[in-house]
Write a protein that holds these residues in place. Structure first.
Motif, PDB file in Angstrom:
ATOM      1  N   ALA A 135      12.459 -49.714  26.760  1.00 44.92           N
ATOM      2  CA  ALA A 135      13.401 -49.110  25.819  1.00 44.92           C
ATOM      3  C   ALA A 135      13.541 -49.968  24.572  1.00 44.92           C
ATOM      4  O   ALA A 135      13.518 -49.453  23.445  1.00 44.92           O
ATOM      5  N   GLU A 136      13.662 -51.271  24.756  1.00 40.66           N
ATOM      6  CA  GLU A 136      13.789 -52.160  23.599  1.00 40.66           C
ATOM      7  C   GLU A 136      12.539 -52.068  22.723  1.00 40.66           C
ATOM      8  O   GLU A 136      12.634 -51.987  21.494  1.00 40.66           O
ATOM      9  N   ALA A 137      11.363 -52.060  23.346  1.00 37.20           N
ATOM     10  CA  ALA A 137      10.114 -51.958  22.585  1.00 37.20           C
ATOM     11  C   ALA A 137      10.043 -50.641  21.814  1.00 37.20           C
ATOM     12  O   ALA A 137       9.520 -50.601  20.701  1.00 37.20           O
ATOM     13  N   LEU A 138      10.579 -49.573  22.401  1.00 38.72           N
ATOM     14  CA  LEU A 138      10.529 -48.254  21.764  1.00 38.72           C
ATOM     15  C   LEU A 138      11.721 -47.996  20.834  1.00 38.72           C
ATOM     16  O   LEU A 138      11.819 -46.938  20.220  1.00 38.72           O
ATOM     17  N   GLY A 139      12.648 -48.953  20.746  1.00 36.56           N
ATOM     18  CA  GLY A 139      13.778 -48.814  19.834  1.00 36.56           C
ATOM     19  C   GLY A 139      14.816 -47.813  20.290  1.00 36.56           C
ATOM     20  O   GLY A 139      15.413 -47.118  19.473  1.00 36.56           O
ATOM     21  N   CYS A 140      15.026 -47.722  21.599  1.00 36.22           N
ATOM     22  CA  CYS A 140      16.048 -46.813  22.122  1.00 36.22           C
ATOM     23  C   CYS A 140      16.778 -47.512  23.262  1.00 36.22           C
ATOM     24  O   CYS A 140      16.523 -48.681  23.545  1.00 36.22           O
ATOM     25  N   THR A 141      17.681 -46.804  23.898  1.00 39.76           N
ATOM     26  CA  THR A 141      18.398 -47.366  25.038  1.00 39.76           C
ATOM     27  C   THR A 141      17.716 -46.933  26.328  1.00 39.76           C
ATOM     28  O   THR A 141      17.039 -45.899  26.367  1.00 39.76           O
TER      29      THR A 141
END
Length: 117
Positions: free
Chosen positions: A58-64
């Motif tokens: 999620a962090e890598a994809l910019g979301c939660t």
């Protein structure tokens, strides 16, 4: 001991978000600090997601992590509060330079100040 998160929409959500960014599994793996095989196995539902892997992806994809549990088009909008969250959101917009972010942030601050007073 880490819990394994049920698949839900995670497999398709991760893949859709990865593809939307134009990334292969290799790039997501590198950004999430995982192996390409791990990402492949997660997307293919050969292995489950742990809370740690879900958080890293999620962090890598910019979301939660919660957003990965839903289909990409079902992600609810988030309320953004405060300067840090505004800057974080602007930083996630691909193609914006630091100068662009500063200008956009200034415009948003002026609009909020005008609206509030």
């Amino acid at each position: 001991m880490q819990k394994t998160i049920p698949g839900l929409a995670v497999r398709t959500s991760v893949k859709e978000r990865r593809v939307a960014r134009g990334w292969g599994q290799e790039e997501l793996a590198a950004k999430a600090g995982m192996s390409t095989t791990t990402i492949h196995n997660l997307e293919a539902e050969k292995n489950g997601f742990t809370d740690k892997s879900l958080s890293a992806i999620a962090e890598a994809l910019g979301c939660t992590p919660a957003e990965l549990l839903l289909p990409i088009d079902a992600t609810p909008p988030h309320v953004i509060r405060g300067d840090a969250q505004i800057l974080s959101m602007l930083a996630r917009i691909e193609g914006l330079t630091s100068k662009d972010i500063d200008v956009a942030f200034g415009v948003i601050q002026l609009a909020l100040a005008k609206r509030g007073g």
